[in-house]
Scaffold this active site. Structure first.
Site, mmCIF file in Angstrom:
data_model
loop_
_atom_site.group_PDB
_atom_site.id
_atom_site.type_symbol
_atom_site.label_atom_id
_atom_site.label_comp_id
_atom_site.label_asym_id
_atom_site.label_seq_id
_atom_site.Cartn_x
_atom_site.Cartn_y
_atom_site.Cartn_z
ATOM 1 N N CYS A 308 0.839 -1.198 0.000
ATOM 2 C CA CYS A 308 0.000 0.000 0.000
ATOM 3 C C CYS A 308 0.880 1.258 0.000
ATOM 4 O O CYS A 308 1.924 1.300 0.668
ATOM 5 C CB CYS A 308 -0.917 0.005 1.217
ATOM 6 N N CYS A 334 2.744 -8.582 6.786
ATOM 7 C CA CYS A 334 1.458 -7.886 6.958
ATOM 8 C C CYS A 334 0.384 -8.811 7.518
ATOM 9 O O CYS A 334 -0.716 -8.358 7.825
ATOM 10 C CB CYS A 334 0.998 -7.297 5.627
#
Length: 338
Positions: A308, A334
């Site tokens: 991201c 993540c």
């Protein structure tokens, strides 16, 4: 649950009965009162109406008021987990705690058993095998359709899957916070590999809805919660149709991945297949050049591991490729591969 509080079960729209049914049986021996918000859109069998998360939370508070329940412990599954977290954010005085669950559908017993047999028989043989050998093995042996997970940082997995003739979909988690260049690569992949349908996996909340419920910049304030809502939860719920998934894990990427296998079972019993597990960045770059693959333009600007946009930065020469990624405190992933 403690102190006699009821448990509020939020199964989410369309939750399977095999997941919901055990809860009363598990709760009763502990003297827990179990409520289920089981109406259209909250696990009922009728079609779910289109609703915003704010409407769902308001309805939940109204139900608690009608039942004269002051405070609950929430257990949420799938979309219900996001519902429960939103309830806690909006009405913290009504929620003692939230347990968020997410899991794909249970595998067919025969597929699960076959997956176990395959790992027992082949994991050691494939441990250091070539990427081509591993994908060709998957095309021959996988007992069902596979999901090829794509971050769009590169398109190596799509090319390998295409050449091996995998029975697979390409899964791209569109978090809503990707670089524009990443979305452009996804569009190009969809055109280049028509034999591998691109499935764009979306989180329950849009970025605007998430900001409304949790406040802006959640990725900076609580990276673990952000990753769960934007990546882990959506992928888990998208895995239902698949017997396994193909990942881009490379042992050279980090110390955490240094001993990762090429073939294993994930926690749901699905095959986890990592064809480029023995590669490093040079191997990846060479394959991209040799096969004239789609190039993510940011990889030419020092971004060697791309997620991201707010949590991705370029790295210096010789630095760990994943050192440019921001994860939750104390983590190097993540959450997708933990």
């Amino acid at each position: 649950a403690r102190d006699g509080r009821p448990v509020l079960w939020l199964p989410g729209a369309g939750t399977r009965g095999d997941l919901a049914a055990p809860l009363p049986r598990l709760a009763t021996p502990h003297g827990l009162r179990l409520m289920s918000f089981d109406r259209p859109g909250y696990g009922g069998s009728e079609p779910a109406p289109v609703r915003t998360i704010a409407e769902a939370v308001a309805d939940t508070v109204a139900v608690l008021d009608a039942l004269e329940v002051e405070r609950v412990d929430v257990v949420g599954l799938g979309a219900g987990a996001i519902h429960g977290l939103a309830l806690a954010a909006v009405a913290p005085q009504r929620v003692a705690g939230v347990t968020a669950l997410s899991t794909p559908a249970p595998l067919d017993a025969e597929v699960a058993a076959r997956n176990q047999q395959l790992v027992d028989q082949w994991a050691d043989k494939l441990h250091d095998a070539s990427a081509e050998t591993i994908t060709e093995w998957a095309a021959e042996h996988a007992p069902g359709r596979l999901a090829v997970t794509m971050s769009m940082e590169n398109t190596v997995l799509a090319e390998l899957a295409h050449r091996a003739g995998l029975d697979a979909d390409l899964l791209f988690i569109d978090t809503g916070w990707h670089f524009q260049e990443t979305l452009q690569v996804a569009d190009e992949v969809e055109k280049r590999y028509p034999d591998l349908p691109l499935v764009r996996v979306l989180p329950l909340l849009s970025p605007e809805e998430q900001d409304e419920v949790y406040g802006p910049r959640l990725y900076a304030r609580d990276t673990a919660a952000y990753n769960r809502m934007r990546k882990v939860e959506p992928l888990n719920m998208a895995m239902d149709p698949y017997a396994g998934w193909v990942t881009g894990l490379r042992r050279a990427d980090s110390e955490h991945r240094a001993t990762a296998p090429a073939l294993s079972l994930d926690r749901t019993g699905r095959l986890k297949i990592s064809p480029i597990i023995t590669w490093d960045l040079d191997d990846t770059d060479r394959y991209i050049e040799d096969n004239d693959l789609i190039i993510h333009p940011l990889t030419l600007q020092g971004y060697r591991s791309i997620g991201c946009a707010p949590l991705t930065f370029p790295v210096g020469e010789g630095e760990d490729a994943r050192s440019g990624r921001v994860f939750a405190d104390g983590k190097t992933e993540c959450g997708l591969h933990e």
